[in-house]
Design an enzyme around this catalytic site. Structure first.
Site, PDB file in Angstrom:
ATOM      1  N   GLU A  93       0.700   2.894 -17.257  1.00  0.00           N
ATOM      2  CA  GLU A  93       2.049   2.893 -16.681  1.00  0.00           C
ATOM      3  C   GLU A  93       2.260   1.605 -15.892  1.00  0.00           C
ATOM      4  O   GLU A  93       1.345   1.131 -15.232  1.00  0.00           O
ATOM      5  CB  GLU A  93       2.173   4.118 -15.762  1.00  0.00           C
ATOM      6  N   ASP A  95       5.117   0.172 -13.141  1.00  0.00           N
ATOM      7  CA  ASP A  95       6.227   0.718 -12.354  1.00  0.00           C
ATOM      8  C   ASP A  95       7.002  -0.275 -11.514  1.00  0.00           C
ATOM      9  O   ASP A  95       6.404  -1.119 -10.853  1.00  0.00           O
ATOM     10  CB  ASP A  95       5.684   1.705 -11.297  1.00  0.00           C
ATOM     11  N   GLU A  97       9.691   0.897  -8.536  1.00  0.00           N
ATOM     12  CA  GLU A  97      10.390   1.999  -7.881  1.00  0.00           C
ATOM     13  C   GLU A  97      11.126   1.436  -6.682  1.00  0.00           C
ATOM     14  O   GLU A  97      10.612   0.563  -5.997  1.00  0.00           O
ATOM     15  CB  GLU A  97       9.408   3.072  -7.406  1.00  0.00           C
ATOM     16  N   HIS A 110       8.692  -0.855  -4.742  1.00  0.00           N
ATOM     17  CA  HIS A 110       7.327  -0.345  -4.828  1.00  0.00           C
ATOM     18  C   HIS A 110       6.855  -0.607  -6.267  1.00  0.00           C
ATOM     19  O   HIS A 110       7.521  -0.208  -7.214  1.00  0.00           O
ATOM     20  CB  HIS A 110       7.420   1.152  -4.529  1.00  0.00           C
ATOM     21  N   THR A 111       5.733  -1.305  -6.426  1.00  0.00           N
ATOM     22  CA  THR A 111       5.207  -1.548  -7.779  1.00  0.00           C
ATOM     23  C   THR A 111       3.817  -0.926  -7.890  1.00  0.00           C
ATOM     24  O   THR A 111       3.102  -0.793  -6.902  1.00  0.00           O
ATOM     25  CB  THR A 111       5.093  -3.059  -8.084  1.00  0.00           C
ATOM     26  N   ASN A 112       3.488  -0.552  -9.113  1.00  0.00           N
ATOM     27  CA  ASN A 112       2.157   0.017  -9.323  1.00  0.00           C
ATOM     28  C   ASN A 112       1.793  -0.167 -10.794  1.00  0.00           C
ATOM     29  O   ASN A 112       2.655  -0.436 -11.642  1.00  0.00           O
ATOM     30  CB  ASN A 112       2.148   1.508  -8.960  1.00  0.00           C
ATOM     31  N   ARG A 121      -2.684   1.168  -7.221  1.00  0.00           N
ATOM     32  CA  ARG A 121      -2.651  -0.290  -7.144  1.00  0.00           C
ATOM     33  C   ARG A 121      -1.275  -0.735  -6.673  1.00  0.00           C
ATOM     34  O   ARG A 121      -0.636  -1.594  -7.281  1.00  0.00           O
ATOM     35  CB  ARG A 121      -2.926  -0.885  -8.526  1.00  0.00           C
ATOM     36  N   GLU A 122      -0.837  -0.151  -5.561  1.00  0.00           N
ATOM     37  CA  GLU A 122       0.522  -0.409  -5.098  1.00  0.00           C
ATOM     38  C   GLU A 122       0.669  -1.772  -4.426  1.00  0.00           C
ATOM     39  O   GLU A 122      -0.192  -2.200  -3.672  1.00  0.00           O
ATOM     40  CB  GLU A 122       0.955   0.656  -4.082  1.00  0.00           C
ATOM     41  N   TRP A 187       8.410  12.099   0.996  1.00  0.00           N
ATOM     42  CA  TRP A 187       7.429  11.035   1.213  1.00  0.00           C
ATOM     43  C   TRP A 187       8.015   9.630   1.318  1.00  0.00           C
ATOM     44  O   TRP A 187       7.445   8.774   1.975  1.00  0.00           O
ATOM     45  CB  TRP A 187       6.370  11.014   0.108  1.00  0.00           C
ATOM     46  N   GLY A 191       7.074   8.642   5.341  1.00  0.00           N
ATOM     47  CA  GLY A 191       6.289   9.865   5.227  1.00  0.00           C
ATOM     48  C   GLY A 191       7.105  11.127   5.415  1.00  0.00           C
ATOM     49  O   GLY A 191       6.576  12.149   5.836  1.00  0.00           O
ATOM     50  N   ARG A 269      -8.344   2.170   3.341  1.00  0.00           N
ATOM     51  CA  ARG A 269      -8.048   3.139   2.301  1.00  0.00           C
ATOM     52  C   ARG A 269      -9.188   3.292   1.305  1.00  0.00           C
ATOM     53  O   ARG A 269      -9.484   4.384   0.851  1.00  0.00           O
ATOM     54  CB  ARG A 269      -6.779   2.678   1.577  1.00  0.00           C
TER      55      ARG A 269
END
Ligand SMILES: *[C@@H]1O[C@H](CO)[C@@H](O)[C@H](O)[C@H]1NC(C)=O
Ligand SMILES: *[C@@H]1O[C@H](CO)[C@@H](O)[C@H](O)[C@H]1NC(C)=O
Ligand SMILES: *[C@@H]1O[C@H](CO)[C@@H](O)[C@H](O)[C@H]1NC(C)=O
Length: 283
Positions: A93, A95, A97, A110-112, A121-122, A187, A191, A269
């Site tokens: 995928e 992305d 967003e 937002h990319t991934n 992998r944002e 979210w 959050g 993380r």
């Protein structure tokens, strides 16, 4: 040379996706209030439902281009997505967003990327313009060498093929193009702190001018069939393999001024286990 010959030999099967959205995409969710008319796709979100559309074809490599005008005003809690995805549990995928925000506050892009089912992998960015005032060009360029996310022809992110070094790269599964608009106030907004303001509903995201200079999915890599608008030297030319000096300058400008988050620097993380591609050159 061989590649060029191959493409011309397969010319009867060329992929024509550079026509109307109405010919190349269909609605899959919220069909009651979303619409496709000619070159225009409107996705709508209200309290009852969001909406979504997808391309009829899937592609294996291509430059996928869409002009998008995001939900204006108080869009906090809404998410507009534009992405490529294959099916199945080991899916790939890519992305884009767009996370809405309160009136006058900036959207987050937002990319991934997922390879064989693995994401996380944002990278996130602010934009250097108001994405709700006009249509802007969001292009996913995906070839065997690299994936590049472009905003108005400015590269904002690159994911290179480091398959030889054991890092999975999406190059075997065909992907469709998807668009969706949905409520993610659990979210997307700090959050879940800011809730979607349903008094501002219905929310509308507009898509226009979908173009896919793409190759057909399925079959071995050597038998890919590309649309007539894919340059014959796409697989071989340096121009399509790496960014130019000025593009690298643009990418660094974006990273220095508009980047909000990069998973590669999020040591907490990953418990210090930063993913291996973060140590490889990407552009
Ligand atoms: C695109 O769609 C519109 C409306 O459905 C139609 O009038 C037009 O002929 C189509 N154009 C192409 C290039 O297919
Ligand atoms: C909304 O805007 C604020 C700045 O005012 C920013 O800190 C926040 O990240 C934005 N939220 C989203 C979801 O883009
Ligand atoms: C959109 O951006 C892509 C990538 O830079 C470019 O090839 C394409 O021509 C642009 N399309 C429009 C309509 O500006």
């Amino acid at each position: 040379m061989w590649v060029a010959l191959l493409i011309f030999a397969l010319a009867p099967n060329i992929i024509q996706v550079d026509a109307n959205i109405s010919k190349s995409m269909h609605l899959t969710w919220g069909v009651r209030h979303a619409s496709i008319l000619g070159e225009d796709l409107h996705l709508v979100l209200d309290k009852t439902s969001g909406s979504a559309a997808q391309s009829k074809r899937s592609f294996l490599f291509g430059s996928i281009e869409m002009l998008i005008k995001l939900v204006p005003g108080n869009s906090a809690g809404t998410v507009t997505a534009y992405y490529l995805s294959s099916a199945g549990s080991q899916h790939d995928e890519i992305d884009f967003e767009f996370l809405g925000n309160s009136t006058g506050q900036p959207y987050t892009v937002h990319t991934n990327i997922y390879t064989q089912g693995k994401g996380s992998r944002e990278q996130q960015f602010f934009l250097w313009f108001d994405p709700t005032a006009d249509f802007h060009n969001y292009t996913i360029h995906w070839n065997p060498t690299a994936i590049v996310w472009y905003v108005d022809s400015v590269p904002i992110r690159v994911f290179r093929n480091h398959e030889k070094e054991g890092i999975a790269y999406p190059n075997k599964q065909g992907m469709r193009v998807y668009t969706t608009l949905w409520n993610a106030d659990d979210w997307a907004t700090r959050g879940g702190l800011v809730k979607t303001d349903w008094h501002s509903a219905p929310f509308t995201a507009r898509f226009h001018h979908f173009r896919a200079r793409a190759c057909k999915s399925g079959g071995a890599r050597s038998t890919n069939q590309c649309a007539s608008n894919v340059p014959a030297n796409w697989w071989t030319s340096r121009r399509y393999k790496q960014l130019s000096h000025s593009q690298i300058g643009q990418l660094n400008w974006v990273r220095n001024n508009y980047m909000i988050y990069d998973y590669c620097t999020d040591t907490k993380r990953f418990n210090g286990q930063i993913p291996p591609e973060c140590f490889k050159p990407q552009f």
